[in-house]
Design an enzyme around this catalytic site. Structure first.
Site, PDB file in Angstrom:
ATOM      1  N   HIS A  43      20.531  79.783  47.147  1.00  0.00           N
ATOM      2  CA  HIS A  43      20.141  80.762  48.143  1.00  0.00           C
ATOM      3  C   HIS A  43      18.624  80.909  48.291  1.00  0.00           C
ATOM      4  O   HIS A  43      18.174  81.813  49.013  1.00  0.00           O
ATOM      5  CB  HIS A  43      20.781  82.129  47.801  1.00  0.00           C
ATOM      6  CG  HIS A  43      20.203  82.786  46.571  1.00  0.00           C
ATOM      7  ND1 HIS A  43      19.606  84.030  46.635  1.00  0.00           N
ATOM      8  CD2 HIS A  43      20.090  82.391  45.291  1.00  0.00           C
ATOM      9  CE1 HIS A  43      19.185  84.395  45.436  1.00  0.00           C
ATOM     10  NE2 HIS A  43      19.454  83.419  44.602  1.00  0.00           N
TER      11      HIS A  43
ATOM     12  N   HIS B   4      16.645  76.087  39.917  1.00  0.00           N
ATOM     13  CA  HIS B   4      16.348  77.276  40.740  1.00  0.00           C
ATOM     14  C   HIS B   4      15.238  78.059  40.054  1.00  0.00           C
ATOM     15  O   HIS B   4      15.289  78.288  38.850  1.00  0.00           O
ATOM     16  CB  HIS B   4      17.637  78.106  40.843  1.00  0.00           C
ATOM     17  CG  HIS B   4      17.539  79.361  41.617  1.00  0.00           C
ATOM     18  ND1 HIS B   4      16.665  79.554  42.656  1.00  0.00           N
ATOM     19  CD2 HIS B   4      18.257  80.523  41.521  1.00  0.00           C
ATOM     20  CE1 HIS B   4      16.827  80.766  43.150  1.00  0.00           C
ATOM     21  NE2 HIS B   4      17.780  81.372  42.483  1.00  0.00           N
TER      22      HIS B   4
ATOM     23  N   HIS C  22      25.493  81.634  36.234  1.00  0.00           N
ATOM     24  CA  HIS C  22      25.956  82.973  35.832  1.00  0.00           C
ATOM     25  C   HIS C  22      27.463  82.926  35.593  1.00  0.00           C
ATOM     26  O   HIS C  22      28.203  82.312  36.371  1.00  0.00           O
ATOM     27  CB  HIS C  22      25.716  84.002  36.950  1.00  0.00           C
ATOM     28  CG  HIS C  22      24.272  84.249  37.268  1.00  0.00           C
ATOM     29  ND1 HIS C  22      23.409  84.884  36.395  1.00  0.00           N
ATOM     30  CD2 HIS C  22      23.536  83.974  38.372  1.00  0.00           C
ATOM     31  CE1 HIS C  22      22.210  84.982  36.962  1.00  0.00           C
ATOM     32  NE2 HIS C  22      22.263  84.431  38.153  1.00  0.00           N
TER      33      HIS C  22
ATOM     34  N   ASP D 222      23.054  79.043  41.080  1.00  0.00           N
ATOM     35  CA  ASP D 222      23.701  80.331  41.351  1.00  0.00           C
ATOM     36  C   ASP D 222      25.084  80.178  41.995  1.00  0.00           C
ATOM     37  O   ASP D 222      25.944  81.058  41.856  1.00  0.00           O
ATOM     38  CB  ASP D 222      22.837  81.166  42.307  1.00  0.00           C
ATOM     39  CG  ASP D 222      21.723  81.916  41.592  1.00  0.00           C
ATOM     40  OD1 ASP D 222      21.846  82.148  40.377  1.00  0.00           O
ATOM     41  OD2 ASP D 222      20.746  82.273  42.250  1.00  0.00           O
TER      42      ASP D 222
ATOM     43  N   GLU E 256      14.163  81.258  40.679  1.00  0.00           N
ATOM     44  CA  GLU E 256      14.219  82.724  40.567  1.00  0.00           C
ATOM     45  C   GLU E 256      14.108  83.115  39.089  1.00  0.00           C
ATOM     46  O   GLU E 256      14.609  82.430  38.199  1.00  0.00           O
ATOM     47  CB  GLU E 256      15.511  83.275  41.199  1.00  0.00           C
ATOM     48  CG  GLU E 256      15.411  84.780  41.388  1.00  0.00           C
ATOM     49  CD  GLU E 256      16.482  85.376  42.326  1.00  0.00           C
ATOM     50  OE1 GLU E 256      17.357  84.648  42.802  1.00  0.00           O
ATOM     51  OE2 GLU E 256      16.401  86.598  42.566  1.00  0.00           O
TER      52      GLU E 256
ATOM     53  N   ASP F 146      15.360  85.006  36.939  1.00  0.00           N
ATOM     54  CA  ASP F 146      16.441  85.121  35.947  1.00  0.00           C
ATOM     55  C   ASP F 146      16.761  83.761  35.314  1.00  0.00           C
ATOM     56  O   ASP F 146      17.433  83.698  34.283  1.00  0.00           O
ATOM     57  CB  ASP F 146      17.703  85.767  36.541  1.00  0.00           C
ATOM     58  CG  ASP F 146      18.148  85.176  37.860  1.00  0.00           C
ATOM     59  OD1 ASP F 146      17.297  84.642  38.588  1.00  0.00           O
ATOM     60  OD2 ASP F 146      19.353  85.250  38.165  1.00  0.00           O
TER      61      ASP F 146
ATOM     62  N   TYR G 278      29.841  88.341  44.120  1.00  0.00           N
ATOM     63  CA  TYR G 278      28.621  87.523  44.097  1.00  0.00           C
ATOM     64  C   TYR G 278      28.404  86.871  45.464  1.00  0.00           C
ATOM     65  O   TYR G 278      27.312  86.911  46.039  1.00  0.00           O
ATOM     66  CB  TYR G 278      28.741  86.447  43.004  1.00  0.00           C
ATOM     67  CG  TYR G 278      27.415  85.839  42.648  1.00  0.00           C
ATOM     68  CD1 TYR G 278      26.639  86.368  41.628  1.00  0.00           C
ATOM     69  CD2 TYR G 278      26.915  84.766  43.362  1.00  0.00           C
ATOM     70  CE1 TYR G 278      25.404  85.834  41.326  1.00  0.00           C
ATOM     71  CE2 TYR G 278      25.684  84.230  43.067  1.00  0.00           C
ATOM     72  CZ  TYR G 278      24.929  84.759  42.048  1.00  0.00           C
ATOM     73  OH  TYR G 278      23.709  84.238  41.767  1.00  0.00           O
TER      74      TYR G 278
ATOM     75  N   HIS H 180      18.439  93.598  41.608  1.00  0.00           N
ATOM     76  CA  HIS H 180      17.746  93.968  42.846  1.00  0.00           C
ATOM     77  C   HIS H 180      18.667  94.650  43.863  1.00  0.00           C
ATOM     78  O   HIS H 180      18.834  94.215  45.002  1.00  0.00           O
ATOM     79  CB  HIS H 180      16.968  92.796  43.458  1.00  0.00           C
ATOM     80  CG  HIS H 180      17.660  91.455  43.464  1.00  0.00           C
ATOM     81  ND1 HIS H 180      18.800  91.220  44.160  1.00  0.00           N
ATOM     82  CD2 HIS H 180      17.352  90.289  42.862  1.00  0.00           C
ATOM     83  CE1 HIS H 180      19.173  89.971  44.004  1.00  0.00           C
ATOM     84  NE2 HIS H 180      18.315  89.384  43.215  1.00  0.00           N
TER      85      HIS H 180
HETATM   86 FE1  FEO Z   1      18.962  83.320  42.440  1.00  0.00          FE
HETATM   87 FE2  FEO Z   1      20.498  83.853  39.475  1.00  0.00          FE
HETATM   88  O1  FEO Z   1      19.052  83.688  40.632  1.00  0.00           O
END
Ligand code: FEO
Length: 406
Positions: A145, A78, A225, A164, A80, A82, A192, A24
């Site tokens: 986040h 989380h 990640h 994250d 989100e 991904d 990041y 994004h």
């Molecule tokens: Fe906030 Fe890796 O997603």
């Protein structure tokens, strides 16, 4: 990638994304990973999942250890996409006894997947959950986040599954911090932070204080990640303590865009002034530097000098886009100044100053404009601007309060 046992009976079962170059609007030149972890115990538990298109890799990895249907609990740290994109399909296969999430996670899961009949288990403060030999506890990290974000802690193994936080967009064949190049690791970790967490720095500060107060022994930090911090989790905790202050390293950035090179010429003269004051600086032309890389430098810089030509009574589009991006992330603790060339109206400098004022930068100069092509005397003023920023940086380092002139 095959599963990797990160501790006894705890496996990394995620997916490596060697392809993605954009998250994004954040450039990910080194790809990324979507980490998921499988705990084998009386209650078999999967912590987090992966992006939808990596679902088969996740299931393939799990199947190398146990049939997926044997999983009892799924923890969603989380929501989100991904980390949750493949949840509907995975939940259909696993049919877990519990989907463990925060209160806001529950809300977000229902808003994403519209499943009221999933077996949600909403964590409560200080809740501990026994899996058999291992125990999990949970820590809500709202707005770090997303509202739903939380950490999961494996008590006996002293592993913090941090979602994250502490992550890096870094696709590698290695799974641990001590196996990769440290400069690359810290750069990606800083990038990041700069592009995802800068805005939430006050919360990061509070969270770090809370973790310290809880005296949680942390042997390993396993983010969603990048690599797992097994050798030196303290290194990333220290880095976060630094980054959340937004404190620069005494250096300056000249971030600019130019139409017919007049603003670029001014940028070089400003740089000369900084050089005369012995200030370390970088010139970042927005035509060749991605906004997310510039933002990474901003986090570590003490002074931000913006340069832009005026176009149609406004800013050049790249500067306008960059300012929109930077304002959203709200870096603080910066000294600011602006300059730019114009033809007949010249609003760019005022607009850049306005943006810096909104971010509460200490602006040390009213702003410098040059009509069409700067002549020698104007370039001398640019040099003076650079020198002023340099002197202000030194004053700031010496503890003098810098009062914004705008
Ligand atoms: Fe906030 Fe890796 O997603």
């Amino acid at each position: 990638m095959k599963p990797v046992e990160i501790a006894k009976n705890i496996y990394w079962v995620g997916a490596i994304d060697w392809v993605t170059r954009d998250f994004h609007g954040y450039s990910t030149y080194r790809g990324t990973t979507y980490n998921a972890f499988l705990i084998i115990d009386e209650k078999i538990t999967l912590i987090d999942t992966v992006k939808k298109q990596y679902q088969s890799e996740l299931l393939h990895n799990i199947s190398k250890i146990i049939p997926p249907e044997k999983i009892d609990y799924v923890v969603v740290n989380h929501v989100e996409m991904d980390h949750s994109g493949c949840l509907p399909e995975v939940i259909d296969i696993i049919k877990p006894e519990k989907i463990i999430c925060s209160k806001m996670g529950h809300k977000a899961l229902r808003q994403h997947f519209h499943k009221d009949d999933w077996p949600y288990h909403i964590i409560t403060p200080n809740e501990e959950m026994s899996l058999g030999e291992k125990t999990l506890s949970f820590l809500e990290t709202r707005m770090l986040h997303w509202p739903d974000s939380m950490f999961t802690y494996a008590k006996e193994d002293q592993i913090l599954f941090s979602s994250d936080a502490f992550g890096q967009h870094l696709a590698t064949s290695e799974r641990f911090d001590d196996e990769v190049n440290q400069d690359v690791l810290m750069h990606e970790c800083g990038k990041y932070y700069a592009n995802i967490l800068t805005l939430y720095s006050p919360l990061v500060k509070k969270l770090l204080a809370k973790v310290k107060e809880m005296q949680l022994p942390i042997k390993m930090i396993a983010p969603d990640h990048g690599v797992v911090w097994r050798k030196d989790p303290g290194k990333v905790l220290d880095a976060y303590s630094r980054w959340c202050t937004h404190e620069g390293q005494g250096n300056a950035l000249i971030i600019y865009d130019t139409m017919w090179h007049s603003t670029e010429t001014m940028a070089k003269a400003v740089a000369e002034g900084l050089q005369e004051e012995g200030i370390s600086f970088r010139l970042l032309d927005l035509r060749v530097n991605h906004r997310s890389d510039v933002m990474t430098d901003v986090l570590n810089a003490s002074a931000i000098i913006l340069g832009c030509s005026t176009l149609n009574n406004g800013l050049l589009p790249r500067m306008a886009g960059f300012l929109m991006y930077m304002r959203g992330l709200r870096p603080t603790n910066k000294i600011g100044a602006a300059f730019g060339s114009y033809g007949w109206s010249g609003e760019a400098v005022k607009l850049m100053n306005q943006s810096m004022k909104e971010m509460k930068f200490s602006i040390c100069h009213q702003g410098l404009k040059a009509q069409y092509v700067p002549e020698h005397s104007k370039l001398t003023e640019c040099i003076e601007l650079g020198k002023l920023v340099g002197k202000t940086l030194k004053d700031s380092k010496a503890g003098k309060e810098i009062v914004s002139v705008i």
